[in-house]
Scaffold this active site. Structure first.
Site, PDB file in Angstrom:
ATOM      1  N   CYS A  37       0.820  -1.205   0.000  1.00 33.39           N
ATOM      2  CA  CYS A  37       0.000   0.000   0.000  1.00 33.39           C
ATOM      3  C   CYS A  37       0.856   1.258   0.000  1.00 33.39           C
ATOM      4  CB  CYS A  37      -0.927  -0.006   1.201  1.00 33.39           C
ATOM      5  SG  CYS A  37      -0.037  -0.270   2.730  1.00 33.39           S
ATOM      6  N   CYS A 107      -1.637  -3.964   8.857  1.00 32.88           N
ATOM      7  CA  CYS A 107      -1.459  -2.613   9.380  1.00 32.88           C
ATOM      8  C   CYS A 107      -0.977  -2.668  10.827  1.00 32.88           C
ATOM      9  CB  CYS A 107      -2.758  -1.817   9.289  1.00 32.88           C
ATOM     10  SG  CYS A 107      -3.697  -2.135   7.785  1.00 32.88           S
TER      11      CYS A 107
HETATM   12  S1  FES Z   1      -3.494  -0.482   4.243  1.00 30.22           S
HETATM   13 FE1  FES Z   1      -1.417  -0.055   4.397  1.00 30.22          FE
HETATM   14  S2  FES Z   1      -1.020  -0.075   6.462  1.00 30.22           S
HETATM   15 FE2  FES Z   1      -3.124  -0.342   6.319  1.00 30.22          FE
END
Ligand code: FES
Lengths: 137, 176
Positions: A37, A107
Site C-alpha cells: 500500500c 497494518c
Molecule cells: S493499508 Fe497499508 S497499512 Fe493499512
C-alpha cells in the site's frame, strides 16, 4: 469498509502525533513501510536511561485508518513500559484491542515492526555510547 | 512453468514481447471456442480451459515486471513484503511534503516536483537493471541473481506507487 469505534476514535483523535529529535541519544526511531500500500510509519520512543522506562512516545503515520489507529494505540501502550516490556507487545494485541478485520492485520504488523525498530535503534545507540565510553577508559 | 508451456516458450526471463504477442494471438485463434461449437463436450471444455490459460499467460508474461514476479513465484520464492529500508526516510519526507501541499502550502511543490523526477529516474534504472539480470540469469541460472531481481522488483513496486501518488497530487493542485 466499516471501522470499529476504537479505530475511529484513534483515527479522529490520534494520540501522541509528532516527533523527537532523532539525534538525541535517548530517543529510538523506528521507520517502517508496507510495500503493497506504500504506507509509512515513524514511531519514536524517549527512554529514561537510568530506569530503562519509556517516558514518552510519538508517531507519524501516512497510511490507512487502521495503521494510524494501530500506531496511535502503540504509543499509548509504550508510555511507562520498560524497553523489554515494550518488545512483548504483539500485533495480535493491537488487532484484538481495535477489532481489526483480517484484511487489516498487516497494518497492525506495521505497528509492531515500528516498535521493534524503534527499540532496536535505541539499543544500538546505547551500545555505541557504552563501547565509546569503554574505549576512552 | 504452466504459462510458458501454454505459449510454447522456454522458461526464460528475457522474452521478445512481439513474439509473446504473436504466440498468444495464434494460439488463441487455434483454441477459440467458436471453432469447437460442434466438437464433443470434452473438447469444448478443453478449448475453454486453454483459452483461459492463454489469457492468464499472456497477461503475466507480456510485461517484464509481472513476468519476473511469476517466474520468482514459480521458482519457489515468496515475494517479500518488506519495504526497501534505504528508501523509507525519503518516502517519509515526501509524504510530509504531500501533506503540506494538500493543506495548501505551495512551498512544498518544488520539493515534490524534484522528488517526482528522481523517483521516475529510479523506475527507469530499475527497468534497465531488470533487463540485465534477465539476460544474466537466462545464460547462467544463479540463485543470487534471482535475489537481485527480487529486491529490484520490490523497490520498483514501492517507487511506482509513490510516483503515482505524487503525480496525482501535483495534478490536482495545479488544476485549481
Ligand atoms: S493499508 Fe497499508 S497499512 Fe493499512
Amino acid at each position: 469498509m466499516a471501522y470499529s469505534d476504537k479505530v475511529l476514535d484513534h483515527y479522529n483523535n490520534p494520540r501522541n502525533v509528532g516527533s523527537f529529535d532523532k539525534s538525541d541519544p535517548n530517543v529510538g526511531t523506528g521507520m517502517v513501510g508496507a510495500p503493497e500500500c506504500g504506507d509509512v510509519m515513524k514511531l519514536q520512543v524517549k527512554v529514561n536511561p537510568a530506569t530503562g522506562v519509556i517516558e514518552d512516545a510519538k508517531f507519524k503515520t501516512f497510511g490507512c485508518g487502521s495503521a494510524i489507529a494501530s500506531s496511535s494505540l502503540a504509543t499509548e501502550w509504550l508510555r511507562g513500559k520498560t524497553v523489554d516490556e515494550a518488545l512483548a507487545i504483539k500485533n495480535t494485541d493491537i488487532v484484538n484491542e481495535l477489532s481489526l478485520p483480517p484484511v487489516k492485520i498487516h497494518c497492525s504488523v506495521l505497528a509492531e515492526d515500528a516498535i521493534k525498530a524503534a527499540i532496536d535503534d535505541y539499543k544500538k545507540k546505547t551500545e555505541k555510547v557504552e563501547t565509546s565510553v569503554q574505549a576512552q577508559a | 512453468m504452466k504459462f510458458y508451456d501454454a505459449l510454447g516458450l522456454e522458461p526464460k526471463l528475457a522474452l521478445d514481447s512481439d513474439d509473446v504477442k504473436k504466440r498468444f494471438y495464434d494460439r488463441s485463434r487455434q483454441w477459440h471456442p467458436d471453432r469447437f461449437s460442434r466438437a464433443s463436450s470434452e473438447e469444448k471444455q478443453r478449448s475453454e480451459e486453454m483459452t483461459a490459460v492463454l489469457n492468464d499467460a499472456f497477461r503475466a508474461l507480456r510485461d517484464p515486471v509481472t513476468r519476473a514476479e511469476y517466474f520468482l513465484r514459480e521458482s519457489g520464492l515468496e515475494l517479500s513484503k518488506d519495504a526497501p529500508p534505504e528508501l523509507l526516510e525519503e518516502v517519509f519526507d515526501l509524504n510530509m511534503a504531500l501533506e503540506e501541499l494538500r493543506g495548501g502550502d505551495e512551498s512544498a511543490r518544488p520539493q515534490l516536483a524534484a522528488a517526482q523526477e528522481r523517483f521516475t529516474g529510479m523506475l527507469g534504472d530499475a527497468d534497465a537493471s531488470l533487463a540485465e539480470y534477465f539476460t544474466n540469469y537466462d545464460e547462467k541460472p544463479d540463485r543470487a541473481v534471482l535475489d537481485e531481481i527480487h529486491a529490484t522488483l520490490n523497490r520498483r513496486r514501492y517507487v511506482s506507487n509513490l510516483v503515482r501518488e505524487v503525480e496525482k497530487e501535483l495534478n490536482v493542485h495545479s488544476a485549481n
